[in-house]
Design an enzyme around this catalytic site. Structure first.
Site, short mmCIF file in Angstrom:
data_model
loop_
_atom_site.label_atom_id
_atom_site.label_comp_id
_atom_site.label_asym_id
_atom_site.label_seq_id
_atom_site.Cartn_x
_atom_site.Cartn_y
_atom_site.Cartn_z
N LYS A 146 -24.97 -33.86 34.25
CA LYS A 146 -25.07 -34.71 33.05
C LYS A 146 -25.53 -33.87 31.85
O LYS A 146 -25.98 -32.72 32.02
CB LYS A 146 -26.04 -35.86 33.35
N TYR A 155 -18.59 -45.87 34.02
CA TYR A 155 -19.75 -46.68 34.36
C TYR A 155 -19.45 -48.18 34.34
O TYR A 155 -20.36 -48.99 34.17
CB TYR A 155 -20.91 -46.35 33.43
N ASN A 160 -31.35 -37.99 34.74
CA ASN A 160 -31.56 -37.51 36.11
C ASN A 160 -30.56 -36.43 36.54
O ASN A 160 -30.23 -36.29 37.72
CB ASN A 160 -31.61 -38.69 37.09
N HIS A 216 -24.68 -36.65 38.52
CA HIS A 216 -23.99 -37.83 39.04
C HIS A 216 -23.19 -37.43 40.27
O HIS A 216 -22.60 -36.35 40.30
CB HIS A 216 -23.03 -38.42 38.01
N GLU A 247 -13.09 -41.91 40.50
CA GLU A 247 -13.70 -41.01 39.51
C GLU A 247 -12.94 -39.69 39.39
O GLU A 247 -12.78 -39.17 38.28
CB GLU A 247 -15.17 -40.79 39.87
P1 GTP Z 1 -25.15 -41.90 39.32
O1 GTP Z 1 -24.78 -40.83 40.29
O2 GTP Z 1 -25.48 -41.38 37.94
O3 GTP Z 1 -24.14 -43.02 39.30
O4 GTP Z 1 -26.51 -42.47 39.84
P2 GTP Z 1 -26.75 -43.43 41.07
O5 GTP Z 1 -25.44 -43.77 41.74
O6 GTP Z 1 -27.80 -42.79 41.90
O7 GTP Z 1 -27.33 -44.70 40.35
P3 GTP Z 1 -26.55 -45.96 39.71
O8 GTP Z 1 -25.07 -45.78 39.82
O9 GTP Z 1 -27.17 -47.18 40.24
O10 GTP Z 1 -26.97 -45.84 38.17
C1 GTP Z 1 -26.25 -45.01 37.30
C2 GTP Z 1 -27.22 -44.29 36.38
O11 GTP Z 1 -27.79 -45.22 35.50
C3 GTP Z 1 -28.41 -43.65 37.09
O12 GTP Z 1 -28.14 -42.34 37.51
C4 GTP Z 1 -29.47 -43.64 36.01
O13 GTP Z 1 -29.44 -42.44 35.26
C5 GTP Z 1 -29.07 -44.79 35.12
N1 GTP Z 1 -29.99 -45.91 35.25
C6 GTP Z 1 -30.22 -46.66 36.34
N2 GTP Z 1 -31.14 -47.61 36.09
C7 GTP Z 1 -31.49 -47.43 34.79
C8 GTP Z 1 -32.40 -48.10 33.91
O14 GTP Z 1 -33.09 -49.06 34.28
N3 GTP Z 1 -32.49 -47.62 32.63
C9 GTP Z 1 -31.72 -46.56 32.19
N4 GTP Z 1 -31.83 -46.13 30.92
N5 GTP Z 1 -30.87 -45.92 32.99
C10 GTP Z 1 -30.75 -46.34 34.27
MG MG Z 2 -23.75 -44.48 40.76
#
Ligand code: GTP
Ligand code: MG
Length: 137
Positions: free
Chosen positions: A9, A49, A112, A115, A126
Site C-alpha cells: 500500500k 474495495y 497497514n 493487501h 483482483e
Molecule cells: P486488505 O488486505 O487490505 O483487504 O485487509 P484485510 O482483508 O485484512 O481487511 P478488510 O478487507 O476487512 O479491510 C480492508 C482494509 O480496510 C484494511 O486493511 C484496513 O486497512 C482498512 N480498514 C478496516 N477497518 C477500518 C476502519 O475501521 N477504519 C479505517 N480507516 N480503515 C479500516
Molecule cells: Mg480484505
C-alpha cells in the site's frame, strides 16, 4: 497451485518496504508472476474495495489507497492465498504477531502496509482488475 494478488500500500511504498516485502515472499518459496508500481485511480480503488462500499470508513480507504503509488504483485505457490495472509498478519496491527509483515512494520489499522486477497474468488477478481494477461509470466 494457487495464485494471489498482493499489494504494498502507499504507506509501505513511501517507507521503502517494497524490497523487504518481496524478499519475504521470495525466501518463503513463492514465485513472482507479475509486478508493477502504479498509481491507483479512484475508479479502480472503488472497484477493488467494492465489498466495503457501505462501511463508514470507505471514503478514507479510497483516499488512502489512491494517495500515492502502490506496488501490485501476483504470486504463485502452494496455498499461497492463505499462507500470504498468515505472513501479512492480522488486519489490525494491534493484533498482528511480531514476525508478520503488519506485526513488524505497522501500528495503525488504516495504514497497514500490505493487501492480500482473502479467497480464491477474490484472488481471481483482483488479479483481473490489476493485471492484463500479457503482464503475467
Ligand atoms: P486488505 O488486505 O487490505 O483487504 O485487509 P484485510 O482483508 O485484512 O481487511 P478488510 O478487507 O476487512 O479491510 C480492508 C482494509 O480496510 C484494511 O486493511 C484496513 O486497512 C482498512 N480498514 C478496516 N477497518 C477500518 C476502519 O475501521 N477504519 C479505517 N480507516 N480503515 C479500516
Ligand atoms: Mg480484505
Amino acid at each position: 497451485i494457487q495464485t494471489t494478488f498482493l499489494m504494498v500500500k502507499p504507506d509501505g511504498v513511501k517507507r521503502q518496504l517494497v524490497g523487504e516485502i518481496v524478499d519475504r515472499f521470495e525466501r518463503k518459496g513463492f514465485e513472482l508472476k507479475g509486478a508493477k508500481l502504479i498509481q491507483i485511480t479512484e475508479e479502480l480503488a472503488k472497484k477493488h474495495y467494492a465489498e466495503h462500499a457501505e462501511r463508514p470508513f470507505f471514503g478514507e480507504l479510497v483516499e488512502f489507497i489512491t494517495s500515492g503509488p502502490v506496488f501490485a504483485m501476483v504470486w504463485e505457490g502452494e496455498n499461497v492465498i492463505s499462507v500470504a495472509r498468515l505472513m501479512m498478519g492480522a488486519t489490525n496491527p494491534a493484533e498482528s504477531a511480531p514476525g508478520t509483515i503488519r506485526g513488524d512494520f505497522s501500528t495503525t489499522l488504516s495504514h497497514n502496509v500490505i493487501h492480500g486477497s482473502d479467497s480464491l474468488a477474490s484472488a481471481e477478481r483482483e488479479i483481473g482488475l490489476f493485471f492484463n494477461e500479457n503482464e503475467l509470466v
